[in-house]
Design a protein around this motif. Structure first.
Motif, PDB file in Angstrom:
ATOM      1  N   LEU A 169       0.830  -1.209   0.000  1.00 54.17           N
ATOM      2  CA  LEU A 169       0.000   0.000   0.000  1.00 54.17           C
ATOM      3  C   LEU A 169       0.863   1.257   0.000  1.00 54.17           C
ATOM      4  CD1 LEU A 169      -2.838  -1.030   2.507  1.00 54.17           C
ATOM      5  CD2 LEU A 169      -2.971  -0.874   0.017  1.00 54.17           C
ATOM      6  N   ALA A 170       1.983   1.225   0.726  1.00 49.96           N
ATOM      7  CA  ALA A 170       2.881   2.388   0.744  1.00 49.96           C
ATOM      8  C   ALA A 170       3.484   2.620  -0.645  1.00 49.96           C
ATOM      9  CB  ALA A 170       3.984   2.169   1.771  1.00 49.96           C
ATOM     10  N   THR A 171       3.817   1.528  -1.339  1.00 54.10           N
ATOM     11  CA  THR A 171       4.362   1.648  -2.690  1.00 54.10           C
ATOM     12  C   THR A 171       3.325   2.237  -3.634  1.00 54.10           C
ATOM     13  OG1 THR A 171       5.804  -0.261  -2.322  1.00 54.10           O
ATOM     14  CG2 THR A 171       5.410   0.389  -4.601  1.00 54.10           C
ATOM     15  N   LEU A 172       2.088   1.743  -3.546  1.00 54.70           N
ATOM     16  CA  LEU A 172       1.018   2.279  -4.387  1.00 54.70           C
ATOM     17  C   LEU A 172       0.803   3.769  -4.118  1.00 54.70           C
ATOM     18  CD1 LEU A 172      -1.643  -0.574  -4.296  1.00 54.70           C
ATOM     19  CD2 LEU A 172      -0.554   0.344  -6.344  1.00 54.70           C
ATOM     20  N   LYS A 173       0.832   4.132  -2.852  1.00 55.02           N
ATOM     21  CA  LYS A 173       0.636   5.540  -2.500  1.00 55.02           C
ATOM     22  C   LYS A 173       1.768   6.399  -3.052  1.00 55.02           C
ATOM     23  CE  LYS A 173       0.059   8.601   1.506  1.00 55.02           C
ATOM     24  NZ  LYS A 173       0.015   8.666   2.992  1.00 55.02           N
TER      25      LYS A 173
END
Length: 395
Positions: free
Chosen positions: A133-137
């Motif tokens: 999720l951090a990568t997507l953000k």
């Protein structure tokens, strides 16, 4: 939406079996299964993908390998999709009125799909989910991590999004129609839903993300060279990142001209339909040729487009390279041919027999699925190239 056939345009046979929301969900699930296969096979030939993308390692040998966790996620999302589809088919039986009336079913599954990505899943580690999720953000605005923090993972994910550009556009269309009082999301797709701006803009977002990442990398190289007082022998002056940025920029004229061709005469900026088509043909050729060259020469580091001396080096097969983890040279040649063919599916429009194939709903779905397949194959060779670079740096 009451699903009145008098209001709805004719629903084609393919959309009766797979309405647009289900098609979007199906291609997303296909991509997850494909990523699991990438991880699985690459681990078999001893390429450690998690270490390349700086993904959290397994804290215990009893934890399942990464590819197995990916398969579990895919299965977790596939089972409700299959159940939803069978229920939808049973309730609608191909009736346009019933298909419109039961549009809640595919859209409910899309909600499950979103929740499945965001909410904790019992067999997926919390650290892994948080990292994803951090990568997507981070990449959603074109951000890119430093090399030691997982830059390669950011690039892989952002490049994968470019292959899902049209799927993202279809997702917007589906949601737009669902919340519209005039259309059913399971009816004939209205690709002008929300006006003429939003769909082309959403399709362009993945290329914008990669464009910003390339520019960011260029300035990082420039700043590093300024600090050291000399041009780095490994990264150069950053020109390769500008060339890569130009590649992604070449997608924008294609997107704009494709959108203009769908509009009536007054919206075509004073250009005739023939002129628009010729301009589109020029830019789509440039984009495809440039992208194909970059896939083979830069992303896969093959010598097919190098000098004759390098291309015909006796140390390795024609057009390949010396360091190869896939031992059969036929894999590389097959990948090159496949990439060239799938980069040029637009050429169907030049055939008098296939010119409308890309306008059929079944044809659109097939082209989107084939692009996901092309990206799946691309990942094998892109990761292999990065693994070779990683090992040379370690040495």
């Amino acid at each position: 939406m009451d699903g009145d056939p008098a209001i709805e345009p004719q629903l084609d046979g393919f959309s009766r079996v797979l309405p647009l929301p289900y098609r979007v969900a199906l291609i997303i699930i296909m991509g997850i299964w494909a990523w699991g296969l990438n991880l699985h096979y690459l681990s078999v030939i001893k390429i450690d993908v998690p270490s390349l993308i700086r993904y959290p390692g397994r804290s215990s040998p009893h934890h399942p390998p990464h590819h197995l966790s990916t398969y579990r996620i895919a299965a977790f999302l596939t089972i409700p999709l299959a159940l939803s589809l069978f229920l939808f088919w049973a309730l609608t039986n191909g009736s346009p009125k019933d298909i419109a009336a039961w549009e809640i079913l595919p859209n409910l599954y899309l909600l499950i799909l979103v929740v499945g990505f965001i909410a904790p899943i019992p067999f997926v580690s919390r650290n892994g989910r948080s990292r994803t999720l951090a990568t997507l953000k981070r990449i959603s605005i074109g951000g890119i991590a430093e090399a030691q923090d997982g830059k390669f993972g950011d690039i892989l994910l952002a490049d994968a999004l470019t292959s899902y550009a049209k799927v993202l556009g279809d997702l917007f269309i589906s949601l737009c129609m669902f919340f519209s009082s005039k259309h059913s999301s399971t009816g004939p797709p209205n690709r002008n839903c929300g006006g003429g701006f939003w769909v082309p803009f959403i399709i362009a977002i993945p290329s914008l993300i990669r464009l910003r990442q390339c520019i960011t990398e260029y300035f990082r190289v420039q700043n590093a060279n300024k600090r050291s007082g000399q041009i780095s022998p490994t990264t150069g002056w950053g020109g390769v990142h500008l060339a890569n940025a130009l590649k992604y920029s070449s997608a924008f004229p294609v997107i704009i001209l494709s959108a203009l061709q769908r509009y009536p005469e007054p919206s075509r900026l004073g250009m005739s339909e023939v002129t628009l088509f010729r301009l589109w043909l020029f830019f789509v050729f440039v984009n495809s040729a440039y992208s194909f060259y970059w896939d083979v020469a830069r992303d896969w580091d093959l010598t097919l487009f190098s000098s004759k001396k390098e291309r015909e080096n006796p140390e390795y097969p024609y057009g390949l390279r010396s360091h190869r983890w896939f031992h059969a040279k036929e894999f590389y040649y097959a990948a090159i041919v496949m990439d060239a063919m799938l980069r040029c599916t637009w050429s169907f429009k030049l055939s008098p027999h296939l010119d409308h194939f890309n306008d059929l709903e079944g044809g659109i779905f097939l082209m989107e699925a084939l692009e996901v397949f092309r990206r799946w194959v691309w990942i094998f060779f892109r990761v292999e190239t990065e693994w070779g670079e990683y090992h040379r740096m370690e040495e």
